[in-house]
Scaffold this active site. Structure first.
Site, short mmCIF file in Angstrom:
data_model
loop_
_atom_site.label_atom_id
_atom_site.label_comp_id
_atom_site.label_asym_id
_atom_site.label_seq_id
_atom_site.Cartn_x
_atom_site.Cartn_y
_atom_site.Cartn_z
N ASP A 6 0.82 -1.21 0.00
CA ASP A 6 0.00 0.00 0.00
C ASP A 6 0.86 1.26 0.00
OD1 ASP A 6 -2.05 1.81 0.17
OD2 ASP A 6 -2.61 1.34 2.23
N ASP A 37 -1.99 4.90 -5.96
CA ASP A 37 -2.24 4.15 -4.73
C ASP A 37 -2.30 2.66 -5.03
OD1 ASP A 37 -2.98 3.18 -2.28
OD2 ASP A 37 -5.03 3.92 -2.36
#
Length: 414
Positions: free
Chosen positions: A71, A272
């Protein structure tokens, strides 16, 4: 992502000539110190049906394996933890068990930085430990304490085991049900904050504050820390913009469909890897949907599919995106912050084919997810090396296959 991690947990290729061999002719790019400047990890997972890419991290003494969701949209790495566990999900490995001497005290600089980034008043119930609580926009959350333990990192010539700070999460919720099966043991936070794992490696002089990933359309790929395998050419570089959430952003981009402007104002985007799909806010999302529908032949019929909101079926079931690619056109994002900085988004970077043989749009309505910005997710970053260079405050991408093994990448360099 600290405010936006993984959204919906559901899920051509050009050869990148010499992408990972460019350093062979330019060994002077080695990081300082050169003793261990690059760590490469194999990735597993895919966009569909797994819904995420993850890495195996060996943590503790003796080291034990854990699956961590990669992440770049959040800072804190955390593991589900038997501290004891108040509310944990079923995970692939036995819960991590901390020791009393691994607790990070409240006065620690990383504790202060974490609380500051969360808008906290930096008060700990006990000075002996640093408590944290993170909430993600998909309703997931993690609550626990910071600890420090050894991570086994596969470097170029040997493994090293630095002590790194991460979260011991004893209270997790995924969606509305904390008892659901989780595909990973926790989160690998690779954001821009000082508590991020790659920032900690920089602070310890192990690697430069540079990371990158290459996500394969066929599943898997690789992740790296350090700049030794960053290509010296063929990379599109854009200055990193400052955002309210301190996310990785190339700034505002103008959206085109089949090289024609969609007539929407420039849109701020965030890269992201914690988001499976790409999200556009209301105006660009509606413009993309209208443009796509306007160009489809009558052989495609809109159909309901549980995987994603907008799907079509053909005269026969599709086996891959390449069966239907000719029906769709490329999108383009042109960034004004750098000359000729354009990211092409071909159909295989915004479509999936489901187990039902339907083709679905992997660009979702950000307004429905209550987002105020646009997210470039895993689906759009597939089959290109994406580089987050915090040393030079720039983002880069280069199209290419992502199927090389971590071992073959490391063996390419002396």
């Amino acid at each position: 992502m600290a405010a936006a991690s993984r959204w919906t947990p559901v899920a051509g290729v050009l050869l990148l000539l010499l992408l990972l061999l460019s350093l062979a002719a330019n060994p002077s790019r080695a990081a300082t110190p050169a003793r261990s400047s690059i760590a490469v990890f194999q990735l597993q997972g895919d966009v569909y049906p797994t819904g995420h890419y993850y890495v195996t991290m060996n943590i503790g003494n003796p080291a034990k394996p854990y699956f961590l969701d990669v992440d770049t949209g959040s800072d804190l790495t955390w593991l589900q933890c038997d501290a004891p566990c108040r509310s944990c999900n079923k995970v692939p490995h036995p819960l991590y068990r901390p020791t009393a001497n691994s607790l990070v005290p409240c006065a620690n600089a990383l504790c202060t930085a974490l609380h500051s980034g969360q808008g906290s008043n930096n008060k700990c119930p006990s000075p002996k430990q640093c408590d944290y609580q993170i909430k993600y926009t998909d309703s997931a959350s993690s609550q626990g304490v910071l600890i420090n333990d050894n991570f086994s990192l596969p470097m170029r010539s040997s493994n090293i085991r630095p002590g790194l700070t991460f979260g011991c999460g004893y209270d997790q919720q995924v969606g509305k049900n904390g008892a659901v099966q989780a595909a990973t043991d926790g989160m690998l936070g690779l954001g821009r904050g000082s508590v991020s794992l790659v920032s900690q490696l920089k602070q310890q002089g192990i690697t430069k504050n540079v990371l990158g990933h290459c996500l394969s359309t066929n599943g898997g790929g690789f992740l790296f820390f350090g700049d030794d395998i960053v290509p010296t050419s063929r990379v599109t570089w854009v200055p990193m913009a400052n955002t309210s959430g301190n996310y990785y952003s190339p700034g505002s981009g103008t959206l085109y469909f089949d090289r024609r402007s969609l007539g929407v104002k420039p849109m701020e985007v965030v890269f992201d890897s914690g988001s499976t799909y790409t999200y556009f806010t209301a105006q660009p999302y509606q413009a993309v949907v209208s443009a796509l529908k306007g160009g489809l032949s009558k052989s495609l019929k809109q159909v309901s599919d549980p995987s994603l909101p907008l799907c079509w079926k053909g005269q026969k079931a599709f086996k891959s995106v390449f069966d239907v690619k000719k029906e769709f056109k490329s999108l383009f994002l042109s960034f004004a912050s750098a000359k000729n900085a354009v990211m092409e988004i071909p159909p295989e970077n915004y479509l999936i084919v489901t187990k039902n043989g339907n083709v679905c749009l992997g660009i979702l309505d950000g307004a429905a997810a209550k987002l105020s910005f646009n997210v470039i997710g895993d689906i759009t970053m597939q089959d290109q090396m994406v580089i987050y260079d915090n040393e030079k405050s720039q983002l880069g991408w280069a199209r290419g296959a992502c199927t090389r093994s971590a071992k073959s990448i490391l063996s390419s360099f002396p």
